[in-house]
Structure formats: C-alpha cells, structure tokens
Write an enzyme that holds these catalytic residues in place. Structure first.
Site, PDB file in Angstrom:
ATOM      1  N   SER A   1     -11.420  -0.502  -0.905  1.00 36.94           N
ATOM      2  CA  SER A   1      -9.873  -0.663  -0.013  1.00 36.94           C
ATOM      3  C   SER A   1     -10.249  -0.786   1.119  1.00 36.94           C
ATOM      4  O   SER A   1      -9.484  -1.467   1.801  1.00 36.94           O
ATOM      5  CB  SER A   1      -9.305   0.929  -0.425  1.00 36.94           C
ATOM      6  OG  SER A   1      -8.582   1.069  -1.383  1.00 36.94           O
TER       7      SER A   1
ATOM      8  N   HIS B   1      -3.601   6.205   3.815  1.00 35.61           N
ATOM      9  CA  HIS B   1      -3.827   4.839   3.105  1.00 35.61           C
ATOM     10  C   HIS B   1      -3.990   3.300   4.094  1.00 35.61           C
ATOM     11  O   HIS B   1      -4.452   3.079   4.377  1.00 35.61           O
ATOM     12  CB  HIS B   1      -4.686   5.056   2.009  1.00 35.61           C
ATOM     13  CG  HIS B   1      -4.863   4.097   0.694  1.00 35.61           C
ATOM     14  ND1 HIS B   1      -4.819   2.845   0.642  1.00 35.61           N
ATOM     15  CD2 HIS B   1      -6.021   4.258   0.955  1.00 35.61           C
ATOM     16  CE1 HIS B   1      -5.964   2.002   0.310  1.00 35.61           C
ATOM     17  NE2 HIS B   1      -6.904   2.721  -0.269  1.00 35.61           N
TER      18      HIS B   1
ATOM     19  N   ASP C   1       1.204  -1.151   0.086  1.00 36.86           N
ATOM     20  CA  ASP C   1       0.009   0.086   0.368  1.00 36.86           C
ATOM     21  C   ASP C   1       1.135   1.121  -0.147  1.00 36.86           C
ATOM     22  O   ASP C   1       1.877   1.173  -0.665  1.00 36.86           O
ATOM     23  CB  ASP C   1      -0.981  -0.349   1.156  1.00 36.86           C
ATOM     24  CG  ASP C   1      -2.490   0.434   0.918  1.00 36.86           C
ATOM     25  OD1 ASP C   1      -2.502   2.247   0.797  1.00 36.86           O
ATOM     26  OD2 ASP C   1      -3.490   0.096   0.934  1.00 36.86           O
TER      27      ASP C   1
END
Lengths: 568, 111
Positions: free
Chosen positions: A277, A91, A42
C-alpha cells in the site's frame, strides 16, 4: 448480458523513501507535481490535516457494508462533496501523504504540489465488501475528473491471480473496463500487489493488464523486521530488498519503498505503515512528477520510462527481477534530453596490451533503425571510476566508434555501458592488432565479438551458466571474464572441470557494480593444469544480479581469439 | 511502530463456470451464485453486459452505449429480480443483489 459472478470483498494493502527513488532530486529541479491531479481511492483522507491544506479539490464516497447499509460519513452508500471522503481508518491519509504531502507535519511526499481527489471506498475497518464500490469510484473519476493523471489504489481483493486477470470474472472485467477507460483518457492506475507473501499471484485490480502493479522493498537497512500482521519477518533488511510480505507474479510491474513508511496521520500527526500500500503511492507520486514535467507524455510513455530506467532488483525469494522506480532517471528518459532511456552492456572493451605481445582494441557498433536520433552516453567502468563520452546516432543510420576505449581516453579494459534515448542495436568487436613487422598478416587483425546484454540477461543469485569448449595448452590459452551489470555487489564462484566431468578446482570472485574481472589461463593459475584440451567451467552466482561470464580461447601462435558465450 | 489494518470479512471468491443464456446471447454465471441464492435468497453479483463493437469511438458514444445496454437489461427486471446497488457510466455493467426469482426466471431461459 455476458457474465455474472459473485461480487467479492477485499482490503486495504498495509504499509526516508523519497530520496531512495530520487524524488527529492526531481523536486529540487523544480518539478513538484504542480498542476497535476492525483486521485486516491482508499479509506478517505484527513481533510483538515495541514499536509493537505488547499490541495483537496473534490471528495466522493462509495461504501456499502455486508448488510447492504451505507458506510459513508453520512450513513448512505454514496456521498459527494466536502467531507464525503472523511477518513475513519488512517490508511488513506498515510497513502495520500506519500503521494502529495506538503511537508508541513510529515515529510514531503513525492509530488508535494499535486492536487488531490479523495475517493473513499473502504470501511472504517479498512475492508471493502464488494468490488462494485471500488469500480464505482473509478467510474466516477472517469466521468467527473477526466483531468486526473494518476489514480492510486492501495487495496485489493482477497482473491489473487497469477498473470493478468482481465477476463477472469465479471468483476475483473469491470475493473479492466474502468482502468482501460481511464488510461484511454490519459490516466494511469497504480495498484498495490498485496501483502500475503504470495510468490505466484497478486490481487485484483493489480493484476489488470493496464494497471501498474507495485511491490514493496525496504527503504533502508532498518534491522531485523517482524511483520507479524502479515505473518512474516525479515532477519536482515537493506535498501531495495524485497519485503517478505510483498506478493509477486509475472504481472508485477514495479517495485518501490514500502517499509517502514512514515507519512501523514489522522489527528494531524504522522503515521507509520508497512505494505505494498505504501509502495504504490510512491509510483503514483512519480507519475505526477513526470506528468507535470512532460505534459504531452502518454500513459504508455510514462510507464515505459518508469520500467526502463528503474534499478533492477532481484526478489531473493523467487529470483524474479523487477525495476525499482528511479524518479530522476525516469524523468530524464521521458524528457529525451538525456540518453538514459535504456542501457545495453558490453562485458569488456579494451585498449590494452595482453599476453604474447597482443594489443587489444574494441570497435563499437550502434545501429539506429528508428525514425528519431538517438542520443548516447558511453560509460566505461574502470578501476579509477566511470569515464564517459557522449555521442549520437542519427535516424536510420549506423555508427562505428573505432577504438572506443581509446576515444573515451582510457588505457585498459572494462565494462562498457551504452545508454541511449532511442532504441539501438549494439555490437562490438574486440581484436588484436598484428604488428607491422609480423611475418604473417602484418597490420592485420584477429578479432572476436562480444554481445550486448540487458541487465536482465545476466545471471542472478542462485543461477548458473556454463562456458564450454575451453582449451588451455601449448596451442591455445583461455581467459574467463566476469562482468556485473547489476545495481549491487555480486558474489560468483567458477568451477573448472576437465572433459571427463571431474571437478578440478574452483575460485570465487566478488564483483562491484560495473566490475569486469578476468582470470588468465585459469586452468593453470587456479588448478595447476598445463594440458587442458577439453575443459569447461560452471559459473554460479550466489548473490547479486546482472552477472555475465564470457570466455576466450586464443590461438597462441596468431593471437586469434574465439568468443565463448555463457550457456544457461 | 507499524500499524496494520483489520479485515474481518472474508467473502466468497469462487469462480466456477456455469453457462446461462438469455434468448439473445449466452452469459456465464460464475460459481457460488446459485448456492448463495439458494442459501440466502440472493447473491451479491457483478453483471457485465455486451456493448456493440465500435461503441467506444468517443467517450460520449461509449457512455451512451453503456447506458443503452443497462437500460435494455434493467428494463426487463423488477426489484423482485434484482436489487440494484450500483450501475456505472463508463463500465458496461452493474452490481446488485440477484434474487431467487430472477434465478428461476433466468434458469428457464437457459439454452
């Protein structure tokens, strides 16, 4: 050389959910991901966040910007060791928290004691310029961390594919080779499907056949929700409702909570994201729980447990049904200690009296052609709750449970769910007992067969089926039964027609999960018809899923029933 | 508040089929490669290689086969042909920037 394609870019897939998928139940039983390694590919991870204290066992970065310059924390195209996966976006930290937060700041993740290997492949803006750097991350994991049980990738290309995509381009081939290699050594890959509201295609690498592609549902009713960043909104929300942005295709494997998800954030606090996600790491965390509980389980077995035990959810946008993960049910199925691996449903089983002095009973058949014993839970859905009885079918044998409803201890009729730990072939015969004093065939039976259905065999919202050959006059009577095998309430309308195709009347039925509702002599009761020699019915489901309609045409003289199966 | 991530770069994703061959085996070159080279002088590509069947009998043998295939191809190239960005250990391929010179060279070997 076999194949050359332009490399392409992509992005991260943007996003209380743990209880919805019963991760907290599994944690309460002592399974927390202890000893399991999870890799997060990620934007990196906030390594100093208290939620991850002592959990991060390795870090790596592969990052190259559009000009070919490095974008790892050290300014190079790759970096190893502590700090290499520093998160400059947030994120990855949110995703990692969903998988494995210890719960110090944000809530506990799915597998709060799992170890983390953080691999940064996204730039600070959340994008990646080439699939090569993502493949590099997977290749590095396969080489240096073969102990990893699950890799989560909440990212994907802008390009999307319908169906599987393993051989579509050189870079999908590269993804497939990496994911296949990982799987061969025991590592599953969970991947977000993407957030473009595409109902026919999902991103890469989600569409790789050996990846577990995950779409997003709401974690709860959170009111009207505008996902302006994704260009869509939902006027109403509810737990298990597919979120408007979630991509879908035949390659989609599972659903999980993805909106809105509060998890670990940069700066030591929390962050809220919505997206597939956020759905994928719920699955990754569940895999970690299953891997700890059953260390011998193969990736195939774990994926099968997740798929076969999930709550069936119908995507209201395209009618496609996909399992939403249930960590507890998957764990039970994988352990084999509880027969919750798979269910088949009989629309109705009886121990009851009926019209014309009929007495209805049901025998249940279970054929086990496998090499292992199948443990069975029989679950009868009655108006006073679910009544259960446990049994088993030895390997390579068949069992007939006579008067199954009576053996469960109930008088009446209801939906019968057969849960089993090993595959079974299930049959049923429902029959009328001829009295001992009858002039003809005393103590005999006249019976009919009700098929066993999977939930996905039932009708979902917007779908219809027909019951043909219905007869209701002096010689015969008709019953129409409706059963709901789905996880939610269903609304159904039955339209009754005569043989000339004229609509006579209609009626609506609301079915709660597990409900069986039967209308006796519907042409008379609903339409005032007394001489229906060639009628038929159309059954339409307006909401819900897993609805099955079954008719019976019964000889009024003998009470001999004929089953009328729904025709789609 | 729901956060979202920015994505500011849209990169080419076209995949037309163009056959290209080495003397040994044909390779497929996807759409946009030639155009990118013509326009920019290079194209960012992923190249996948043949590996012998049965090479994946073990992780070690699979990695050996991948390394051998990479060496065979990369050994015949210079930095004027390809700026290698990455090559892998378990994935039989590599990524990099293909140049016009390589394009001309490979075009001459088209069967």
């Amino acid at each position: 050389m076999r194949r050359i394609d332009l490399d392409v870019g992509g992005r991260a897939h943007l996003a209380v959910s743990v209880p919805l998928v019963r991760g907290n139940v599994v944690q309460a039983e002592g399974t927390t991901g202890q000893g399991v390694t999870v890799a997060i590919v990620d934007s990196g991870i906030a390594g100093s966040h208290a939620d991850f204290a002592g959990k991060i066992i390795d870090e790596q970065c592969f990052c190259e910007d559009a000009s070919g310059y490095g974008c790892c924390p050290n300014g190079m195209t790759s970096q190893s060791g502590a700090g290499a996966a520093r998160d400059d976006n947030g994120h990855g930290t949110n995703v990692a928290g969903i998988v494995a937060s210890k719960g110090t700041v944000s809530a506990k993740g799915m597998a709060p004691n799992a170890r983390i290997v953080a691999v940064r492949v996204l730039e600070a803006d959340g994008g990646f310029n080439s699939t090569s750097q993502v493949v590099s991350g997977l290749d590095w994991l396969a080489t240096y961390h073969p102990e990893t049980q699950v890799v989560n990738m909440s990212l994907g290309t802008n390009a999307r594919f319908s169906g599987t995509c393993d051989n579509a381009t050189s870079w999908t081939e590269a993804f497939a080779a990496a994911i296949d290699s990982l799987r061969a050594s025991g590592t599953l890959s969970t991947v977000s499907a993407g957030n473009e509201s595409d109902l026919q295609a999902i991103a890469v690498p989600a569409c790789i056949s050996n990846a577990i592609a995950v779409g997003a549902v709401y974690k709860a009713n959170v009111g009207p929700y505008d996902h302006g960043w994704a260009g869509c909104s939902d006027a109403t929300t509810a737990a298990n409702k597919v979120v408007c942005f979630s991509n879908s295709s035949t390659a989609l494997d599972l659903l999980a909570p993805g909106s809105p998800i509060i998890s670990s954030g940069m700066g030591g606090g929390t962050s809220t994201y919505s997206g597939t996600s956020q759905a994928a790491p719920h699955v990754a965390g569940t895999v970690a729980l299953l891997a700890q509980a059953v260390p011998s389980a193969t990736p195939d077995q774990i994926e099968q447990a997740l798929a076969s035990t999930g709550v069936a959810v119908t995507d209201h946008r395209n009618g496609r049904q996909t399992p939403r993960i249930d960590a507890k049910a998957a764990l039970d199925a994988l352990k084999g200690s509880s027969p919750t691996g798979t269910s088949l449903w009989i629309p109705v089983a009886s121990h009851d009296g009926g019209a014309n002095n009929s007495q209805w009973r049901t025998d249940l058949g279970m054929l086990n052609t496998g090499a292992a014993q199948s443990n069975v839970d029989l679950r009868l859905y009655t108006t006073s709750g679910v009544k259960t009885k446990s049994t088993f079918v030895p390997a390579s044998t068949q069992s007939i449970v006579e008067d199954v409803v009576g053996q469960i201890g109930h008088t009446g009729s209801g939906v019968l769910e057969v849960r089993f730990s090993q595959p079974l072939r299930v049959t049923s015969r429902t029959f009328n007992l001829v009295s001992a004093t009858a002039a003809c065939t005393p103590r005999g039976t006249f019976g009919q067969s009700y098929e066993a259905y999977r939930v996905q065999d039932g009708l979902s919202a917007g779908q219809s089926a027909y019951l043909a050959g219905l007869r209701e006059y002096s010689a015969y009577r008709t019953n129409i039964g409706l059963a709901n095998f789905g996880p939610g309430q269903a609304s159904v309308t039955v339209y009754l027609y005569n043989g000339s195709g004229s609509l006579l009347t209609s009626y609506s039925v609301t079915l709660n999960p597990g409900d069986w509702k039967q209308e006796n002599k519907p042409f008379y009761a609903k339409g005032g018809q007394t001489n229906m020699t060639r009628g038929y019915a159309k059954v339409t489901v307006s909401s819900g899923s897993g609805v099955v309609a079954v008719g019976s045409v019964i000889d009024n003289l003998t009470n001999d029933p004929t089953t009328v199966l729904m025709l789609r | 508040m729901t956060l979202r991530l920015r994505f500011t770069r849209l990169l080419p994703v076209l995949t037309l089929g163009v056959l290209w061959a080495t003397p040994a085996r044909p390779a497929a070159i996807g759409p946009g490669v030639a155009e990118a080279i013509a326009g920019q002088g290079h194209a960012r590509v992923v190249v996948m290689l043949h590996v012998p069947e049965g090479a994946a009998a073990s992780r070690a043998s699979a990695m050996d086969a991948v390394a051998s295939a990479q060496a065979q191809v990369l050994g015949g190239l210079t930095t004027s042909d390809l700026q290698l960005a990455t090559h892998w250990r378990v994935v039989p391929g590599f990524g990099g920037r293909l140049t016009a010179r390589a394009s001309r060279s490979w075009a001459s070997t088209r069967s």
